[in-house]
Design a protein around this motif. Structure first.
Motif, PDB file in Angstrom:
ATOM      1  N   TYR A 248       4.465   0.700  13.335  1.00 11.75           N
ATOM      2  CA  TYR A 248       3.557   0.062  12.381  1.00 11.75           C
ATOM      3  C   TYR A 248       3.899  -1.409  12.116  1.00 11.75           C
ATOM      4  O   TYR A 248       3.384  -2.005  11.173  1.00 11.75           O
ATOM      5  N   LYS A 249       4.765  -1.984  12.956  1.00 13.25           N
ATOM      6  CA  LYS A 249       5.085  -3.412  12.895  1.00 13.25           C
ATOM      7  C   LYS A 249       5.531  -3.822  11.485  1.00 13.25           C
ATOM      8  O   LYS A 249       5.040  -4.804  10.905  1.00 13.25           O
ATOM      9  N   THR A 250       6.458  -3.063  10.934  1.00  7.97           N
ATOM     10  CA  THR A 250       6.993  -3.334   9.590  1.00  7.97           C
ATOM     11  C   THR A 250       8.423  -3.819   9.704  1.00  7.97           C
ATOM     12  O   THR A 250       9.154  -3.411  10.610  1.00  7.97           O
ATOM     13  N   SER A 251       8.842  -4.687   8.792  1.00  9.84           N
ATOM     14  CA  SER A 251      10.222  -5.164   8.781  1.00  9.84           C
ATOM     15  C   SER A 251      11.174  -3.995   8.542  1.00  9.84           C
ATOM     16  O   SER A 251      11.099  -3.318   7.518  1.00  9.84           O
ATOM     17  N   MET A 252      12.062  -3.768   9.486  1.00  8.22           N
ATOM     18  CA  MET A 252      12.977  -2.632   9.384  1.00  8.22           C
ATOM     19  C   MET A 252      13.937  -2.796   8.209  1.00  8.22           C
ATOM     20  O   MET A 252      14.175  -1.850   7.456  1.00  8.22           O
ATOM     21  N   LEU A 253      14.490  -3.974   8.027  1.00  6.38           N
ATOM     22  CA  LEU A 253      15.439  -4.196   6.940  1.00  6.38           C
ATOM     23  C   LEU A 253      14.757  -4.087   5.582  1.00  6.38           C
ATOM     24  O   LEU A 253      15.358  -3.605   4.613  1.00  6.38           O
TER      25      LEU A 253
ATOM     26  N   SER B 297       0.817  -1.201   0.000  1.00 12.23           N
ATOM     27  CA  SER B 297       0.000   0.000   0.000  1.00 12.23           C
ATOM     28  C   SER B 297       0.863   1.268   0.000  1.00 12.23           C
ATOM     29  O   SER B 297       1.780   1.405   0.812  1.00 12.23           O
ATOM     30  N   VAL B 298       0.534   2.189  -0.894  1.00  3.32           N
ATOM     31  CA  VAL B 298       1.252   3.462  -0.965  1.00  3.32           C
ATOM     32  C   VAL B 298       0.994   4.289   0.297  1.00  3.32           C
ATOM     33  O   VAL B 298       1.803   5.153   0.654  1.00  3.32           O
ATOM     34  N   GLN B 299      -0.109   4.021   0.989  1.00  7.49           N
ATOM     35  CA  GLN B 299      -0.371   4.729   2.246  1.00  7.49           C
ATOM     36  C   GLN B 299       0.740   4.472   3.265  1.00  7.49           C
ATOM     37  O   GLN B 299       1.079   5.350   4.061  1.00  7.49           O
ATOM     38  N   ASN B 300       1.313   3.280   3.226  1.00  8.82           N
ATOM     39  CA  ASN B 300       2.434   2.969   4.108  1.00  8.82           C
ATOM     40  C   ASN B 300       3.624   3.876   3.799  1.00  8.82           C
ATOM     41  O   ASN B 300       4.314   4.353   4.698  1.00  8.82           O
TER      42      ASN B 300
END
Length: 275
Positions: free
Chosen positions: A127-132, A49-52
């Motif tokens: 937002y619980k997203t993979s940092m790498l 999602s581009v919102q991310n």
């Protein structure tokens, strides 16, 4: 063919007699917007999602701007700003009690790099997203913004190089009549080449599956280029004159080492997961 004479006024126009519109600011924003458009293309290609990206961009904009400003104030001119803390956070210059809007005239790229990394870490935690994963994607477009910032420095006739000692180079006429290395352009074009390489690696190889690898490549190449070009650049502050390596080079070394380490670790992890 002799040296190029450069005498462009950094200010395009001054609004209301107080607020200058400068090439640097326009190029800075243009670099951010162009990087955003390329990043959006990456997100869409991976069905994310581009919102991310919009949320991440807000974090990055604040992190980069604050990091660049604090980096300059802490690394290059702490003695002045420790006594003028208001000028760290406000785009003004106070002289004899009067103030003038100048924009943030001191910005350090190393501080911007640190600010961007911290911004991504904070975003990914919230937002619980993979940092790498995020670091790798943003790494691809980062050199675009860096290049435009250096084009802005060229328009400002600042951060230029040492004398070429020959009949070539660029004469920055607003400062002196000496042919100098246009180190702003050296860096700008180096960053565009690095962007091309990262884009190729992302599109044509399997390194996208090696989490952290592209970010490692970015750190290694950008700060190696910075380290080398610093040899041709005039020192930014007087205390650097007595240093074997200047501040820009010293600050680049940790980024280079982290980049190499990330590439090694991500490559090993990838081999373990695919074996």
């Amino acid at each position: 063919m002799g040296p190029i004479e450069w005498n462009v006024d950094p200010e395009i126009i001054t609004l209301f007699g107080t607020f200058p519109i400068k090439y640097y600011g326009i190029l800075f924003v243009s670099g951010l917007l162009l990087a955003y458009e390329v990043a959006k293309r990456i997100y869409k290609s991976e069905n994310v999602s581009v919102q991310n990206l919009e949320k991440l961009s807000t974090y990055l904009f604040i992190g980069i701007l604050v990091g660049m400003r604090l980096g300059h104030c802490l690394f290059y001119d702490f003695a002045f700003f420790s006594n003028h803390p208001l000028e760290i956070f406000l785009p003004i210059k106070i002289i004899d009690g009067d103030w003038r809007f100048t924009g943030f005239t001191g910005l350090a790229s190393h501080g911007g790099g640190i600010g961007a990394i911290l911004a991504i870490i904070l975003y990914c935690r919230k937002y619980k997203t993979s940092m790498l994963w995020a670091l790798d994607r943003i790494a691809i477009v980062t050199p675009v913004t860096g290049a435009f910032i250096r084009f802005g420095n060229f328009m400002n006739s600042e951060i230029y190089g040492k004398p070429t000692e020959g009949n070539y180079g660029v004469i920055f006429m607003q400062d002196d009549m000496i042919p100098r290395h246009p180190t702003q352009l050296y860096e700008a074009f180096a960053y565009l080449i690095i962007f091309g390489l990262l884009w190729y690696l992302y599109k044509k190889t399997n390194v996208v599956h090696k989490k952290g690898f592209l970010f490692g490549v970015l750190l290694l190449l950008v700060f190696t280029a910075r380290f080398i070009i610093e040899f041709f650049k005039e020192n930014q502050v007087a205390f650097e004159d007595n240093m074997t390596l200047n501040m820009g080079q010293l600050l680049s070394i940790p980024f280079i080492l982290v980049g190499i380490l990330l590439m090694i670790i991500s490559n090993k992890k990838f081999k373990l997961t695919t074996s």
